[in-house]
Structures are given as C-alpha cells and as structure tokens.
Write an enzyme that holds these catalytic residues in place. Structure first.
Site, PDB file in Angstrom:
ATOM      1  N   GLU A   9      29.758  68.701  13.465  1.00 38.17           N
ATOM      2  CA  GLU A   9      30.662  69.209  14.277  1.00 38.17           C
ATOM      3  C   GLU A   9      31.967  68.303  14.837  1.00 38.17           C
ATOM      4  OE1 GLU A   9      28.889  71.656  17.789  1.00 38.17           O
ATOM      5  OE2 GLU A   9      27.015  70.382  16.969  1.00 38.17           O
ATOM      6  N   ASP A  96      24.622  70.235  15.846  1.00 39.18           N
ATOM      7  CA  ASP A  96      23.521  70.139  16.724  1.00 39.18           C
ATOM      8  C   ASP A  96      22.392  70.686  16.830  1.00 39.18           C
ATOM      9  OD1 ASP A  96      25.601  67.966  17.839  1.00 39.18           O
ATOM     10  OD2 ASP A  96      26.528  69.172  19.428  1.00 39.18           O
ATOM     11  N   ASP A  98      20.813  72.361  18.840  1.00 40.21           N
ATOM     12  CA  ASP A  98      20.345  73.330  20.044  1.00 40.21           C
ATOM     13  C   ASP A  98      20.997  74.616  19.551  1.00 40.21           C
ATOM     14  OD1 ASP A  98      23.296  72.979  20.018  1.00 40.21           O
ATOM     15  OD2 ASP A  98      23.418  72.043  21.972  1.00 40.21           O
ATOM     16  N   GLU A 100      23.729  76.204  20.383  1.00 39.61           N
ATOM     17  CA  GLU A 100      25.259  76.425  20.001  1.00 39.61           C
ATOM     18  C   GLU A 100      25.313  75.799  18.647  1.00 39.61           C
ATOM     19  OE1 GLU A 100      28.787  77.916  21.588  1.00 39.61           O
ATOM     20  OE2 GLU A 100      26.562  77.699  22.546  1.00 39.61           O
ATOM     21  N   TYR A 322      20.853  62.447  22.068  1.00 39.65           N
ATOM     22  CA  TYR A 322      21.580  63.529  22.115  1.00 39.65           C
ATOM     23  C   TYR A 322      21.640  63.889  23.722  1.00 39.65           C
ATOM     24  CZ  TYR A 322      23.278  68.439  21.533  1.00 39.65           C
ATOM     25  OH  TYR A 322      24.188  69.584  21.396  1.00 39.65           O
ATOM     26  N   ARG A 324      22.606  66.802  25.430  1.00 39.22           N
ATOM     27  CA  ARG A 324      22.349  68.020  25.969  1.00 39.22           C
ATOM     28  C   ARG A 324      20.911  68.349  25.779  1.00 39.22           C
ATOM     29  NH1 ARG A 324      27.191  68.643  23.134  1.00 39.22           N
ATOM     30  NH2 ARG A 324      29.027  68.908  24.929  1.00 39.22           N
ATOM     31  N   HIS A 369      13.910  68.326  23.213  1.00 44.03           N
ATOM     32  CA  HIS A 369      14.555  66.973  22.599  1.00 44.03           C
ATOM     33  C   HIS A 369      13.862  65.794  23.420  1.00 44.03           C
ATOM     34  CE1 HIS A 369      17.558  69.331  20.654  1.00 44.03           C
ATOM     35  NE2 HIS A 369      18.175  69.895  21.934  1.00 44.03           N
TER      36      HIS A 369
END
Length: 906
Positions: A9, A96, A98, A100, A322, A324, A369
């Site tokens: 990203e 990532d 997740d 998103e 990570y 988030r 996570h």
C-alpha cells in the site's frame, strides 16, 4: 521464481520489503486506494451521466451495484503498475490484512486484470522471516471481507448523501452527516449539555496531620470521615443538579467546619481500628489500536492522528507489528521475546512462572491479529530504535516496548493499611478520621510501566505509596495541625481525544482503526474545536444533533450504530448477505416495519422546524422576554424576544471562541447590551450624518450614517490593528474615513501618489507601481518626500524586509526534530518549522500553545499536502519543464533530419 511483482500500500513499506526479498521480486506500492465511488459529478463517466443514481454512485434499484471510478490522481500510477505487470510472471497482492486492505487488493485485481497467477500475501509484521513466511504461505483473496468493506462504504455513502442535504436546508449549507461522525458529534454535544445543565454544590472537609502519642514521631495525614456516625459528604454525594443524592451523610459548610476545627483543638485521639489487607495490581494487556491511541494521548500528548502516523511509520520500517488490531493476543514468539527481555534486564524475580495470556474485551472484534508489539523474535531496545527514526516514532516505540514487556512481568504487590482515629470534640460530637497507607513490597511491572487515567477520573488512593506508623487498635495519637478546605463540585470533564476514543469503543461505535480519522473529520467540519486538549462542540454541532435526534433518532442511536457494526461482522463472517442488509437499511423492513433511510429523508423534511432545531434556550430576562442562542446563516447569535413586530427583537453575534457551556443568561445579556447601531462618535462634517463605531463579522469598523438615511451604501473603514472599538475617537474615525489618501504628485511626471489599506496590508501606489508601507499609521503620516524615497528603492518581494521576531519559541518538534516557532502572519499567528506553516485554530492561543499541539497542527498541515498556491506553482513548473523538454526533443529531431554541412577542408 523468475520475476514476481509484489504490490503493497505505501512506498515506505515497499522500500523495507524490497530490501528483504532481493532479486527476482519487484516491490511497488499502490499508494492507497486506486478506485472509489465518484466524488463529484465530474468523475461520473459519460455513459452514466443521465442515470438518476449516478450522483450517489450506487444503483440502489439494481442490487446496490456500485459505480467505481479510478482515482484521478492515480491514473498515471495505475499505468505504471500495468507496465510492471507485463514483465512479471506472478503477482502478489500484499496489502494490509484487514477489510480495507482486502478491498484494495480486490480493486487492484479488477483494475490490473492480470493474466499471470495471483496470490494474496499477508503478514502482521515486516521482518525478513515474516515476509518470507508470507511468500511461502500465500492464500486466496477473501471475498467475504471485501463484501463487508464494500457494504460499509456504500452504507456510509448513502448516509452522507441522503442526510447531509437535510442539514443544508434546515441548518446551513456545506454541512455533512456521517454514520460514525454524527454519533461522535452527538457524544461530545451530550457531554456539553450535561455541563450546561450542571449546578455546582459547595461542601467542606477537614484534614489533619497526626503523630503517634508514643514511639515513632513520623507525621501522617488523615481526613475527617464521620461525625456522630454519619459519613461526611464529598463531591460524589451530589448530583448534577447540585442536590444531595442521599440523606445519610453530613454536609459541612464553612461555618460548621470552622467551629469543628476549633472544638477539636487539643483533644486526644485513639486508634479505634486498624485494617490491613494485601495490595495487588496486575499489568495492563498489550496495546490494541484504541488503547494505544489513549495512552499516546495521556502520556505523550499526541492526538489520535499523530499517534497513528507514528505507529504507521514504525510498522512500515519493521519496528512494530500491524497497528490496526482489536486483539490483545501475543504469539508464542512474542511471549518468548518479552520474557527473555524481562529476565535479561530485570531478573528472575520479575518474571512470572508462566506466560500471561490476555482475553480481548472490546466490542466488535475484527480480524484476528496480534496485539501491537515490537516486531521480531528479539525486541530492539528503545534507545537503539531512537537512533533510526524521528522523535515522535521513537517515543511511540518506547511506549509500545514498555507496555509489551510490562504485560509479561509479575504483579505489583504490597500491603494496604487503614487506621480509624476517633475523638470527642469540645462540643460533644464524636468524630472519626481515616488514614490510608500502602507499602509496596514488590514493584513488579511498575518497574517498567504504569497505565495513566483520564483527566477528571478519580485516582485510587490505595495506589499511592505511603507508609503509616505501626499503630495498633487502642494506641493514642495527637493532632499536630488541622485545616478546613472548601470545595465546589465540578461538571463532567469534556472529552479529550483519548477519552473520546475510549467512549466510542465502549459504545461499540466505529472501529479503532477509524477513530483518528473520525476525530479529525468532526474538527475539520467545524463541529468540534479544541480548547487546550479538551474537545468543545460548536453551536452548529448542537443544531445538527437536534435535527438527527429529533427526526432521525436511529441514525445517531448508540445501540443501533453498534448493531450495524455487528451486522458488518456477520457479512465478513458469511452469516449475513450484504445486498439484503443494504436493502433493509435503505428501503426499510416493509409490512409496517421500520422505515428505511430513503423514506425517512423524503417524508420527514416538512416536519423539521428549522427555528426550533437551531435554538438553545438560555433563560428569561428581567422583563419576562425569553433569551436564546441561535444558529443562523452567518453563524451563532443570541436573541431576546420573539419574531413579532419590529422592536420586539434584539440580536447580537456570539464570539467564535466561547464554549456553549460558558454562554449563560448573564453573558448573553451583556452581548445584547452592546448597541446594534454602534457607538456614535460625532457628526460627519461633510454630510451631517452620525459616524458610528461598530463591531462587524470581519472586525471593528467605523461607518458614516445608516442604510436608511442614504441611497448609496454607507461609507465604512476598518479600524487599524492598534485601535480598539472602545477607545477609537471621532478624530481617529475621520482619519480612517479619509483613506485612501492622496499624498501628492511626483514632480518628475506629475503622476498622483496615493496611500491605502489593502488585502496584504498598507501600501502606496503610483500608477501601476506600488510599495508596501511598514505599518498602518504611515497611511496617515507619510509625506510626499518619504513616498518618493520609498519608490526610488528597488522593489522587494513581500516579506523581504527585516524579519519580525517570533512571538514564541516552541522548541523542537517531537515528530520531525525541527525547531518550531510561533510567528505573527497576515491572517493571525501561526506555527512554523521553516518548511511547513500552520495557522493557530479556534481555541489556540500563543501563550497557552503546547509543544504537542504545535506539532499536531504542523503534522495535520503536512498530511493535507501543499497549499493550493504551492500546488499551482508546482504544476506550472512541471508544465513548463515538460514544454521545454518537448521543444528540446523537437529541436534534436530537426537537427538529425537536417544536419549542418561539413566544414570545408583547408
């Protein structure tokens, strides 16, 4: 593997991962999202321009089919990715792990249309071993996660595009509503309402200093606990209305406290009881996103956005996992690393017999996570990381390191003792004083880290280490000193960013990963502003919440919003389908069930009384007229009376920097007492009309006559910055109204020279030539000779004169390590680090600005990119360079076709 393309990203992440993968891999970033719903009509493709749903970008009548368009600023980059893909024989989508990130991977797949094998590569830390494991163990794209993200995106678009126009019509233009931002705004407004309704109550208490009658002479303090068996009231015994919540307590007033102190002078005290109990505190769990943001706010003074930027930088550089995450779990590798660090640095006595495991308690857990922790199988020390990253990231890493290591340490243990000292006063009253002391015998995790509490929260007295003398029941004690103190109950504390994050998480509203952007959004929209670190709602926010609570209650209902998060989890888990869920939300349940968003917006608009939702009652004036605060087209104002005949109304603007809870009836009447027509300074010698000094939307000014007295617009002139509305004189007004002033004609060419005030300050002008003046006072005093001297000097660019000294030196920016200063600019004070400038905002003052707040303002300015002026300059320079390159290329081509003849040989 001959040639694999890996797409992540961010460029920073790409650089780190490329260093681990080496030859055979090309690592490139998508630079975030590459596609989205159209942001405006200009982005809607021609084929869809005529569609009624194109404005929203979702075909709600055709299975909620979204219309995706490539981001206009990513078109060149998408072409670059396609070119790289042509040379690849395998594609790894490494966004990532997740929802998103999964959605970005899917959009890349749709945009690039690869013909080579595609694999989904996931990891939660950027270390060599983690990246290699991700390459070796890829998975398929999770379409369920994509569906959940897509449903969330469409839900947010429908909410914003349908509800925002209601606010434009009933409050003011350019406002916005959002599924989470509106609920967050309501939380802040509700707290301000509580403060506005709060009634303070007074009470007194008594604290004494004591020593044992015999033996150890160490003093200790104790507080009055009971009088004749009834507990002495403290702040927690009063309600928000100022009344006692219970009738079994004694309230001391100033007189009663004074009498009791006098009556206790010289009396003997006896230990009536001694209670001892073990003291034990356990370490906090490792960080999840929300707790990290809260602690970064409390301990480091970072805003949520600053904290997440620091964490993002650390993650992309490979220093933490990570950031988030909703999970407090630590992997086996992390547990071993943390325990090894405890043993190595603090010894076996601080290491529990077995690893500690934590169960996550926050609502709406997303993908599994790890907790936020230092990356790798051996944690790098904070001092070593500090040498490699900016100061803000170094501070954030130390916080993560301490929290993770402390989570695997022993409990803090000791003993807590409470003594109750009794006596009879000279007035015959039985009193008991309480003294509490804690002795820590083993500090455990506190050797490394201790969690802070929010402002306004009541600390636990047992946590303060204090040793009491070895008194037993029946022993005597004597008083050394005694003091009575008066207190006022305090309204509920305003939310800070840290406490708002905590509240949203408790309510189950939004996601920890979105809290930073939510808090930024409600500030950018003007719904909330900062006073120090406190979040203050604007009067506009009250109006918006009034509309939503009164006419769309479900949309800002905490439980309803939390249930939507649960539903999105079900979609991600496969137990709920996105389209039927969106249909229920937008079109309603049907058959008498809950109406959908579309029906609510279309049928309830007429029911909304714009005047009522924009009104906050403040009380009644002495003449019985109601006084209210209202939000109007040009901002908030106070009003006395009703909208009846002329003369019934009186209005006055509300200053921008007053919090709603500070606007009471008395202050409103002060504003209303200022004459609306201004203060009459005298009569204009030319017209005979009155000259007024008035307060306006853009500052104080003087005006000749009123609108009713003349056909033309009244002549006005702004006050100089050195003048005030209260002190401006009739003579000052005449001078101000004389501007622009003709100074004289240049003898050389007879051209007239004038002086005037402009957008960029005072200046003189001769024809098309102009020069800045040093100050506004020169407009009234500069002579023709002085003007000619100034015009004879070379024209300088604005700001090339002697630099003004800074208003305040702020020290080093913790995020960039650059020196920060506050300067006075054309539009007011601003903070700068020499490269980035950021204006102070509503609620910020030069005197009270903190280092953390200055750094936050600069970081927000950097995050928004260059100013429009700089962007235009950059674009123009790029265009010019491209034009020159094209000309140069054409010249070379022409020269190649028509070479110069060879020179003659001599």
């Amino acid at each position: 593997m001959a040639n694999a393309l890996v797409i992540v990203e961010s460029p920073a992440k790409a650089k780190t991962i490329a260093g681990y993968l080496g030859d055979g891999f090309v690592v490139e970033s998508s630079i975030g999202h590459v596609r989205d719903l159209p942001r405006n009509a200009a982005e809607v493709p021609k084929a869809y321009k005529g569609e009624s749903w194109a404005r929203i970008g979702i075909d709600v009548d055709n299975g909620f089919k979204p219309l995706y368009v490539e981001n206009s600023d990513k078109k060149d980059h998408i072409r670059h990715l396609r070119a790289l893909l042509k040379d690849a024989d395998e594609l790894f989508l490494a966004t990532d792990e997740d929802r998103e990130g999964e959605a970005i991977a899917w959009h890349l797949l749709e945009v690039l249309s690869p013909t080579v094998p595609v694999k989904r590569m996931v990891f939660h830390e950027i270390t060599k071993s983690a990246i290699q494991a991700a390459i070796d163990q890829p998975r398929e794209l999770d379409r369920r996660m994509v569906d959940a993200q897509e449903a969330r995106r469409m839900l947010d678009r429908l909410y914003g595009y349908e509800v925002s126009p209601v606010l434009w019509k009933k409050v003011m233009p350019q406002l916005s509503a959002g599924r989470v931002q509106s609920v967050a705004t309501r939380v802040v407004v509700q707290r301000e309402r509580e403060r506005m309704a709060f009634v303070s109550a007074g009470y007194w208490d008594i604290t004494g200093s004591f020593v044992a009658s015999e033996g150890e002479a160490r003093e200790f303090s104790a507080s009055l606990a009971t009088i004749d068996g009834a507990r002495v009231a403290s702040g927690r015994d009063f309600g928000d209305d100022g009344a006692l919540k219970r009738d079994d307590v004694t309230v001391l007033d100033q007189a009663g406290a004074g009498v009791l102190v006098a009556d206790l002078d010289g009396v003997s005290y006896e230990v009536r009881s001694r209670e001892s109990k073990p003291y034990r505190r356990r370490p906090a769990a490792p960080f999840i996103t929300s707790t990290f943001q809260q602690e970064a706010g409390r301990k480091l003074g970072m805003s949520s956005a600053m904290a997440m930027r620091a964490a993002q930088g650390l993650y992309e550089k490979g220093f933490i996992t990570y950031m988030r995450t909703d999970s407090t779990t630590l992997s086996g590798t992390a547990l071993s690393a943390a325990r090894a660090m405890v043993k190595e640095r603090y010894g076996d006595s601080f290491l529990p017999d077995a690893p500690r495991h934590y169960t996550k308690k926050s609502k709406n857990a997303q993908e599994a996570h790890e907790a936020i922790r230092p990356a790798g199988d051996r944690f790098q020390l904070p001092a070593d990381v500090a040498k490699q990253v900016p100061q803000s990231e170094a501070r954030a890493y130390e916080l993560v390191w301490k929290r993770t290591v402390a989570s695997q340490m022993t409990d803090c243990t000791g003993d807590t003792v409470q003594l109750r000292l009794g006596a009879a006063s000279a007035g015959g009253r039985d009193v008991v004083f309480n003294a509490t002391g804690t002795v820590i015998t083993h500090r455990g995790f506190r050797e490394v880290y201790e969690e802070d509490i929010d402002a306004g929260a009541r600390p636990n007295a047992e946590d303060d280490e204090r040793r009491l003398p070895p008194l037993e029941e029946g022993d005597g004690a004597r008083n050394v000193s005694m003091e009575a103190d008066g207190h006022e109950t305090q309204p509920p504390s305003r939310f800070t960013e840290a406490s708002l994050v905590k509240k949203l998480e408790e309510l189950g509203v939004g996601r920890p990963s979105t809290y930073a952007s939510i808090i930024g959004t409600i500030q950018d929209r003007g719904y909330v502003w900062k006073k120090g670190s406190a979040l203050v709602p604007s009067f506009t926010a009250f109006s918006v919440v009034n509309v939503l609570e009164g006419h769309f209650p479900n949309l800002v209902d905490y439980a309803f919003t939390a249930r939507m998060e649960d539903d999105l989890d079900k979609i991600a888990g496969g137990s709920e389908e996105s389209v039927p869920w969106l249909e229920r939300f937008y079109f309603g349940e049907g058959d008498g069930g809950e109406p959908g968003l579309k029906e609510k917006v279309s049928t309830r608009l007429a029911d909304i009384d714009a005047r009522a939702v924009n009104t906050i009652p403040l009380g009644m004036a002495e003449d019985g007229e109601p006084v209210v605060a209202r939000v109007g087209r040009y901002g908030p104002y106070v009003q006395k009376g009703t909208n009846g005949e002329a003369g019934d109304n009186a209005t006055a603007s509300i200053p921008d920097d007053i919090p709603p809870d500070e606007l009471d009836l008395e202050k409103a009447l002060e504003y209303l007492a200022i004459p609306k027509d201004g203060r009459v300074l005298g009569q204009d010698p030319e017209t005979g009309l009155d000259i007024f000094a008035k307060a306006g939307r853009f500052g104080p000014f003087v005006q000749v006559g009123s609108h009713d007295e003349q056909d033309d617009k009244p002549k006005t002139a702004s006050l100089f910055q050195t003048m005030t509305l209260e002190r401006v004189t009739f003579e000052d007004a005449l001078q101000l109204l004389s501007l622009p002033r003709t100074v004289g004609a240049d003898p050389a060419d007879d051209e007239v020279i004038t002086v005037q005030n402009g957008r960029y300050g005072p200046y003189l002008k001769k024809g098309t030539d102009s020069r800045s003046l040093e100050n506004e006072e020169q407009l009234l005093t500069v002579t023709l000779e002085e003007c000619l001297t100034i015009l004879a000097q070379p024209k300088r660019r604005r700001g090339q004169g002697a630099p003004k000294p800074p208003l305040r030196d702020m020290g080093e920016d913790p995020e960039t390590s650059k020196p920060m200063v506050v300067k006075d600019g054309r539009w007011g004070p601003y903070v700068t680090d020499g490269e980035t400038n950021a204006s102070l905002r509503k609620g910020d003052t030069v005197e009270e600005l903190t280092v953390e707040r200055a750094s936050e303002l600069l970081a927000e300015r950097r995050a928004k990119g260059p100013s429009k002026k700089k962007a235009r300059k950059k674009k123009a320079a790029k265009k010019s360079a491209k034009k020159k390159a094209t000309k140069k290329k054409a010249a070379k081509k022409k020269a190649a076709k028509n070479p110069d003849p060879a020179p003659d040989d001599d």
